[in-house]
Enzyme design. Structure first.
Site, mmCIF file in Angstrom:
data_model
loop_
_atom_site.group_PDB
_atom_site.id
_atom_site.type_symbol
_atom_site.label_atom_id
_atom_site.label_comp_id
_atom_site.label_asym_id
_atom_site.label_seq_id
_atom_site.Cartn_x
_atom_site.Cartn_y
_atom_site.Cartn_z
ATOM 1 N N GLY A 200 64.425 102.910 40.075
ATOM 2 C CA GLY A 200 64.094 103.750 40.615
ATOM 3 C C GLY A 200 63.593 103.683 42.201
ATOM 4 N N GLY B 13 60.789 103.722 43.039
ATOM 5 C CA GLY B 13 59.747 103.558 42.557
ATOM 6 C C GLY B 13 58.354 103.352 43.759
ATOM 7 C CE LYS C 76 62.195 101.608 51.397
ATOM 8 N NZ LYS C 76 62.920 100.722 51.997
ATOM 9 N NE ARG D 149 64.632 105.935 52.870
ATOM 10 C CZ ARG D 149 65.141 104.309 52.184
ATOM 11 N NH1 ARG D 149 65.038 103.565 52.079
ATOM 12 N NH2 ARG D 149 65.040 105.031 50.326
ATOM 13 C CG ASP E 58 69.032 97.787 43.692
ATOM 14 O OD1 ASP E 58 69.574 96.897 42.370
ATOM 15 O OD2 ASP E 58 67.567 97.567 44.031
ATOM 16 C CG ASN E 59 68.601 97.122 47.822
ATOM 17 O OD1 ASN E 59 68.245 98.548 47.652
ATOM 18 N ND2 ASN E 59 68.153 95.993 47.887
HETATM 19 P P1 AMP Z 1 64.310 96.606 47.089
HETATM 20 O O1 AMP Z 1 64.122 95.474 47.043
HETATM 21 O O2 AMP Z 1 63.108 97.433 48.255
HETATM 22 O O3 AMP Z 1 64.951 97.467 47.074
HETATM 23 O O4 AMP Z 1 63.299 97.671 45.749
HETATM 24 C C1 AMP Z 1 63.303 97.261 44.430
HETATM 25 C C2 AMP Z 1 63.119 98.036 43.667
HETATM 26 O O5 AMP Z 1 62.024 97.886 43.242
HETATM 27 C C3 AMP Z 1 63.130 100.045 43.982
HETATM 28 O O6 AMP Z 1 63.632 100.157 42.335
HETATM 29 C C4 AMP Z 1 61.877 99.885 44.587
HETATM 30 O O7 AMP Z 1 61.381 101.249 44.002
HETATM 31 C C5 AMP Z 1 61.094 98.897 43.590
HETATM 32 N N1 AMP Z 1 59.399 98.927 44.855
HETATM 33 C C6 AMP Z 1 59.968 98.220 46.223
HETATM 34 N N2 AMP Z 1 58.590 97.719 46.334
HETATM 35 C C7 AMP Z 1 57.697 98.809 45.653
HETATM 36 C C8 AMP Z 1 56.616 99.325 45.558
HETATM 37 N N3 AMP Z 1 55.247 98.507 46.799
HETATM 38 N N4 AMP Z 1 56.423 99.790 44.495
HETATM 39 C C9 AMP Z 1 56.586 100.649 43.895
HETATM 40 N N5 AMP Z 1 58.277 100.189 43.648
HETATM 41 C C10 AMP Z 1 58.649 99.758 44.832
HETATM 42 MG MG MG Z 2 66.033 99.238 47.125
#
Ligand code: AMP
Ligand code: MG
Length: 487
Positions: A88, A90, A111, A174, A250-251
């Site tokens: 989700g 985050g 973001k 974004r 998720d990406n």
């Molecule tokens: P990503 O690999 O950046 O696509 O992130 C994978 C997951 O981790 C997603 O659900 C993001 O929302 C969460 N996430 C990444 N960095 C953070 C952060 N600093 N604080 C909270 N959630 C994060």
């Molecule tokens: Mg992501």
């Protein structure tokens, strides 16, 4: 011209039931200041050329216009092949929607806007370094004609954020027509919530594929469209030497956009197994694997839609991926090589070029750009190409084969070069260029280099006076940079 504050509408996504998201207001960013603003995108959105204080507050979440209902979307996803049942937003919030000058609706996401119910113990922040990387890459891909989320602004703060070392916080604003991911469907599917899978699919269809609305087989057509867009997207990444770095489901965008820039990179020297993400020990997301992984991810999406589409129809949709991908990549590479009349042996010619480049660690974008100036009967035009390789004899042999192939083309060399120059960028978001802009910003609070790069990358095919150094391969001592996933 009205500022952003007055242009934002309640998001269409917020009209879905709260199964799909959690309402969440941004966490204020202490003493925000503007670091970057994208005037090209601002103009398309009908925004003033420079944001005023109120819009800066809106862009970092410190001011939430009364009409909008910010939210964090829930999703799941396969990360490195392993299913994670809940991810989700985050640290991203969907603030609201904005309609551009052409009447197109975009979601505005912030973001790094603070914690949400999906932060899983993390801080909900983004560091300045990673927002600059996403800002530049989104605009670089857009400049190359590759579908991507767009970057409007970066707002910074001196607030410390703890990663491998202490950095400072920033918020990236974004935009995308939709931020729905493959993982958004997986979240509901694996909980057996078929009604929500259907509601989300219909929401995406009504908003983004209106031609399918009301049709019995609309969900299958949606899957067909995602297969097609993803094949074209990843073929374009391959042709331009882009490595996403973390192609978890998720990406993966349901609209076939490049989404969620983390440990990405553009190839300098050609290397099929190049990995930019230092946590990717097995090279799952290496350059040359991206087509295969895209198909793997599409299988995961098809599975998530299995309550809506029967197995033979899902299989039929997925079977189209490979021919679409190979066809799109082949067409792009022929354009890059200036081959207008397709020939059966062209794939072989591309393949032998990539081998020759890899063997000699030759710079991929520089080689292709210089190839436009190559003339088979002029030895002087061979030298700049041979100079890029540690094994010039392999390049020499390839240029002979290429010369033979060119003799079967009918266009003039000048027309061919013009075509090739429109397909082979002069300016590429090379890692060392991004790193320099980041260092200037983080160490010296100098932000001009971000805008300088953005301008070059927005028109990457056209020479710009004074920018000659930006078109060069990295200095020999730059080394291979691998990137941290922490952002
Ligand atoms: P990503 O690999 O950046 O696509 O992130 C994978 C997951 O981790 C997603 O659900 C993001 O929302 C969460 N996430 C990444 N960095 C953070 C952060 N600093 N604080 C909270 N959630 C994060
Ligand atoms: Mg992501």
């Amino acid at each position: 011209m009205t500022g952003l504050e007055h242009r934002l509408l309640a998001g269409a996504y917020a009209r879905l039931p709260t199964d799909f998201y959690a309402p969440q207001v941004p966490t204020p960013l202490p003493q925000p200041y503007l670091i970057a603003f994208n005037p090209d995108l601002g103009e398309q959105l009908g925004l003033p050329a420079a944001p005023g204080p109120r819009d800066i507050d809106t862009l970092c979440g410190n001011h939430v216009p009364a009409r909008v209902r910010p939210l964090a979307a829930v999703y799941a996803g396969h990360q490195f092949g392993v299913y994670v049942p809940q991810l989700g937003d985050g640290r991203a919030l969907l603030l609201g929607d904005i309609i551009d000058a052409d009447g197109n609706r975009h979601e505005l996401q912030l973001k790094g806007a603070g914690r949400t119910p999906f932060s899983r113990g993390a801080d909900g922040r983004a560091v300045l370094r990673s927002t600059i990387r996403e800002y530049l890459a989104s605009e670089a891909l857009h400049g190359l004609g590759i579908p991507s989320t767009r970057a409007l602004a970066i707002v910074g703060s001196d607030q410390p954020v703890y990663r491998e070392r202490i950095e400072t916080a920033a918020v990236l604003a974004r935009l995308a027509p939709s931020h729905v991911r493959f993982g958004s469907f997986e979240y509901f599917h694996y909980q057996g919530r078929d009604a929500q899978v259907r509601a989300l699919a219909d929401f995406v269809i009504d908003g983004h594929f209106p031609a399918f609305t009301g049709h019995q087989d609309r969900h299958a057509r949606l899957l067909d469209a995602v297969v097609e867009r993803t094949a074209h997207l990843v073929a374009a990444w391959q042709a331009q030497g882009f490595v996403h770095g973390v192609m978890n489901t998720d990406n993966m965008s349901i609209l076939g956009l490049t989404l969620d820039y983390g440990p990405y990179g553009f190839l300098d020297h050609f290397e099929a197994v190049r990995v930019f993400n230092h946590t990717d020990r097995h090279g799952r997301y290496a350059y040359a694997n991206q087509g295969r992984i895209a198909l793997w991810n599409l299988h995961a999406l098809a599975q998530a839609l299995s309550s809506l589409i029967d197995a033979p129809r899902r299989e039929a949709a997925l079977e189209r991926f490979e021919p679409l991908f190979v066809g799109a990549y082949g067409a792009l590479m022929r354009r890059k090589l200036g081959l207008r009349q397709p020939q059966a042996e062209d794939a072989e010619l591309v393949d032998s070029l990539l081998h020759a480049l890899q063997d000699g660690r030759a710079d991929y974008p520089a080689f292709l750009r210089r190839l436009g100036a190559f003339r088979p009967h002029d030895a002087d035009t061979r030298r700049p190409l041979l100079a890029l390789s540690r094994t010039p004899q392999a390049i020499d042999a390839w240029l002979d084969a290429y010369s033979a192939r060119l003799s079967r083309e009918t266009d003039s060399a000048e027309a061919r070069q013009a075509d090739m120059d429109a397909a082979n960028p002069l300016y590429v978001l090379r890692t060392h260029l991004a790193e320099r802009a980041i260092r200037l910003a983080t160490d010296q609070q100098q932000y001009d280099e971000i805008e300088r790069l953005r301008q070059l990358l927005a028109r990457p095919f056209s020479p710009q006076p004074g920018a000659e150094a930006y078109a060069e391969p990295p200095p020999a001592d730059a080394g291979d940079i691998v990137l941290s996933c922490s952002s």
